[in-house]
Write a protein that holds these residues in place. Structure first.
Motif, PDB file in Angstrom:
ATOM      1  N   ASN A 418       0.832  -1.220   0.000  1.00 46.60           N
ATOM      2  CA  ASN A 418       0.000   0.000   0.000  1.00 46.60           C
ATOM      3  C   ASN A 418       0.863   1.265   0.000  1.00 46.60           C
ATOM      4  N   SER A 419       1.963   1.231   0.787  1.00 51.32           N
ATOM      5  CA  SER A 419       2.830   2.411   0.873  1.00 51.32           C
ATOM      6  C   SER A 419       3.549   2.671  -0.444  1.00 51.32           C
ATOM      7  N   SER A 422       1.441   4.407  -2.768  1.00 53.02           N
ATOM      8  CA  SER A 422       1.349   5.849  -2.514  1.00 53.02           C
ATOM      9  C   SER A 422       2.538   6.588  -3.093  1.00 53.02           C
ATOM     10  N   TYR A 470       3.104   6.870  10.124  1.00 54.14           N
ATOM     11  CA  TYR A 470       2.186   6.426   9.074  1.00 54.14           C
ATOM     12  C   TYR A 470       1.127   7.488   8.780  1.00 54.14           C
ATOM     13  N   GLU A 474       0.204   9.438   5.325  1.00 50.28           N
ATOM     14  CA  GLU A 474      -1.125   9.425   4.711  1.00 50.28           C
ATOM     15  C   GLU A 474      -1.700  10.835   4.573  1.00 50.28           C
ATOM     16  N   ARG A 477      -0.062  12.247   1.590  1.00 51.36           N
ATOM     17  CA  ARG A 477      -0.610  11.574   0.403  1.00 51.36           C
ATOM     18  C   ARG A 477      -1.994  12.120   0.048  1.00 51.36           C
ATOM     19  N   CYS A 478      -2.777  12.478   1.095  1.00 50.10           N
ATOM     20  CA  CYS A 478      -4.158  12.932   0.870  1.00 50.10           C
ATOM     21  C   CYS A 478      -4.274  14.460   0.870  1.00 50.10           C
ATOM     22  N   GLU A 509      -6.053   2.924   8.764  1.00 45.33           N
ATOM     23  CA  GLU A 509      -6.047   2.978   7.286  1.00 45.33           C
ATOM     24  C   GLU A 509      -7.472   2.908   6.752  1.00 45.33           C
ATOM     25  N   ILE A 512      -9.286   6.159   7.151  1.00 40.93           N
ATOM     26  CA  ILE A 512      -8.862   7.204   6.203  1.00 40.93           C
ATOM     27  C   ILE A 512      -9.439   6.950   4.812  1.00 40.93           C
ATOM     28  N   TRP A 513      -9.232   5.728   4.295  1.00 37.79           N
ATOM     29  CA  TRP A 513      -9.534   5.463   2.880  1.00 37.79           C
ATOM     30  C   TRP A 513     -10.983   5.089   2.593  1.00 37.79           C
TER      31      TRP A 513
END
Length: 615
Positions: A418-419, A422, A470, A474, A477-478, A509, A512-513
């Protein structure tokens, strides 16, 4: 045993209630004797100390001071054996009074001083007061009047603070005696009057009579004969009252007035009072009164010039004095004989108890051997059963731990995938600087995850540090569409509390997603709260995203075949933790949040784990 000790206390209570009944008949108190016998049998030292104190006091009231001291010494020994400071102080104070009555003033002072120190240690005001008052009386008997005044003043203050009017009256009277001894008659009269007022307030006739006699004696010394006689007459009236049972006080009043009249040379009138004192002494057998009365009558005739009558009465007084001395010697011998008999009986009881103890030890030894043999056989059987069971459980536990390690190893490549995804998106967007920053943080996070993944449990602070890193990644990333807060309860030492690594991240996670990235209004909010409730560690992950229902609809539209690997693996890890620890405390609860209008307002995940500690 508890029932027996209760019976001892009931017997002691009955003994106090019927004390006067048996005392008037000259009989031993059977309740007291039974309490002593039962206490010896069950070896109840507290009961023995209380009973011997009662018995000693009863003997002292009969002027059997040697026996009284012996019983009070026994009471002290039993009190000291059980280290009961209150009973020790009571016993010492009783012994002090016994010695003082025998004019053994030095020994009396020593034991009262010990009683005072013991009572002060436990703040026992009653025994402190008794000890101080007794020390004052010793100083008074020794003619140390100023020292006596100091002690009586202390005792008076304590009695006033304890609101004990009888004690106040006694100490005021004692202060009067001390000032009279110093020759300060006006001061003595002041204290006698104050004592009289308190005795009148509590309606104590005996105390009032004593005060009137003291006032009469003080005024006699001041040569104020009319006032002296007035007070002595008041004492006489009280002592002639039916409420005053002991007629020795009435005889003393007649004798005091007779002596006063002798001093005034009112010889005929004085002779009448002295003869009334003699009549009462002959009727009731008051030998000490008869000795003093015949002596006073001899002095009366001597003043009148009737020398033959004076000699005759003086000789009678001397006969009573000899009789008292002989009686005292006989009584002391009888007390010593009684002490010897009691000690002999105690030795017999002790020997019987020792023999009984030896027999009981033999029985217990044989029983213990039989029980030990049976117990050994039982433990052999039970031990074999539990050994086999433990071996099977260990095998099962090792199997479960291998499964848990396997699941934990699956967690790492899932997160790395997943990372990397990103990072790929960052590079794709041609933002090289942020991609580099992201990659630096990612490499740091990878090191932490690889280190943590070597352990079944890691300290909570290390898990939260990796989680913060982490969340920072994120958030980058967002495009910082959400803020987060991690809060640890004050009762948690995050360096000592342990947690399985990467147990919280999948739920963060997911929040967030599947919740926060789909918000269209306002900034998202993610709260992570860690608390410790008893032996349960709780982690609460709360977001204000779109909620599970809308997230599921979006997921179905985008990709029906995709499943969250991280969530499945983590659920499997928690299930294994529950099995390994054989507890229901390891579980996950998910709650949908709603606003006042019933619309979705986010999701709350509660992770419960058995608390583990470093130490």
């Amino acid at each position: 045993m508890p029932n027996d000790t209760l019976k001892v206390h009931r017997l002691l209570a009955k003994s106090k209630n019927f004390f006067r009944f048996f005392d008037r008949r000259g009989q031993e108190n059977p309740f007291l004797q039974e309490a002593i016998a039962l206490s010896h049998k069950i070896r109840y030292n507290k009961g023995l100390s209380e009973a011997y104190n009662e018995l000693g006091t009863a003997k002292r009231n009969k002027s059997q001071y040697i026996l009284a001291a012996d019983y009070h010494e026994r009471a002290l020994r039993f009190a000291e054996e059980i280290r009961d400071d209150r009973l020790t102080a009571i016993s010492l104070n009783n012994m002090g009074v016994d010695y003082r009555r025998r004019d053994m003033l030095q020994k009396a002072f020593e034991v009262h001083f010990r009683a005072l120190k013991t009572a002060e240690k436990i703040k026992d005001v009653r025994n402190i007061t008794i000890a101080i008052n007794s020390i004052g009386n010793i100083q008074l008997s020794a003619g140390k009047y100023r020292d006596a005044i100091e002690e009586f003043t202390k005792s008076l203050r304590l009695e006033e603070e304890s609101n004990n009017p009888l004690g106040v009256a006694i100490n005021l009277g004692n202060l009067g005696y001390a000032y009279e001894g110093l020759g300060q008659l006006d001061k003595a009269i002041e204290y006698y009057n104050r004592s009289l007022a308190v005795n009148q307030q509590i309606d104590d006739l005996k105390g009032q009579a004593i005060c009137y006699n003291c006032l009469g004696t003080a005024y006699q010394k001041k040569k104020n004969y009319p006032l002296a006689k007035e007070y002595m007459q008041k004492a006489l009236v009280i002592n002639d009252n039916d409420r005053v049972k002991d007629k020795i006080h009435l005889a003393e009043s007649y004798l005091s007035i007779g002596r006063l009249l002798n001093e005034e040379n009112k010889l005929e009138e004085g002779r009448g009072y002295i003869r009334q004192s003699i009549d009462l002494g002959l009727h009731w057998g008051f030998k000490s009164i008869l000795q003093d009365a015949y002596k006073a009558l001899g002095e009366n005739f001597h003043k009148a010039g009737e020398y033959d009558s004076s000699i005759n009465n003086t000789n009678i007084s001397l006969l009573y004095k000899d009789s008292l001395l002989e009686e005292k010697s006989t009584t002391e011998f009888a007390q010593m004989q009684a002490m010897y008999d009691v000690h002999q009986k105690d030795n017999q009881i002790r020997l019987l108890q020792q023999e009984q103890d030896i027999n009981q030890l033999r029985i217990r030894r044989n029983l213990a051997l039989a029980i030990a043999l049976a117990g050994f056989l039982f433990m052999l059987i039970v031990g074999g059963f539990f050994y086999i069971r433990h071996r099977n459980l260990q095998a099962n536990r090792q199997t479960l731990q291998l499964e848990l390690r396997s699941l934990r190893s699956q967690m790492n490549p899932h997160f790395i995938f997943n990372s990397l995804s990103s990072i790929h998106r960052y590079i794709w967007s041609n933002n090289q600087e942020e991609a580099s920053d992201y990659l630096t943080k990612f490499s740091k996070l990878m090191r932490m995850i690889l280190d943590n993944s070597q352990h079944t449990f890691i300290p909570l602070n290390r898990e939260l540090d990796s989680l913060r890193l982490y969340l920072d990644l994120e958030a980058l990333r967002c495009n910082n569409i959400f803020d987060y807060r991690i809060q640890v309860a004050e009762n948690i030492n995050d360096e000592e509390v342990l947690i399985p690594p990467m147990i919280i991240q999948p739920y963060v996670e997911n929040a967030i997603w599947h919740g926060l990235v789909h918000r269209k209004e306002k900034k998202g909010r993610l709260d992570i709260n860690v608390s410790l409730n008893g032996k349960v560690l709780e982690v609460m992950v709360t977001d204000n995203g779109i909620g599970r229902k809308m997230a599921m609809e979006i997921k179905e539209k985008k990709d029906r075949t995709h499943n969250s690997m991280g969530m499945k693996v983590t659920e499997g890890r928690i299930a294994l933790i529950r099995k390994i620890n054989n507890t229901k405390d390891a579980n996950v609860e998910v709650h949908d949040l709603e606003d006042h209008g019933g619309q979705a307002a986010g999701t709350q995940v509660r992770i419960k784990l058995p608390a583990e500690f470093l130490f």
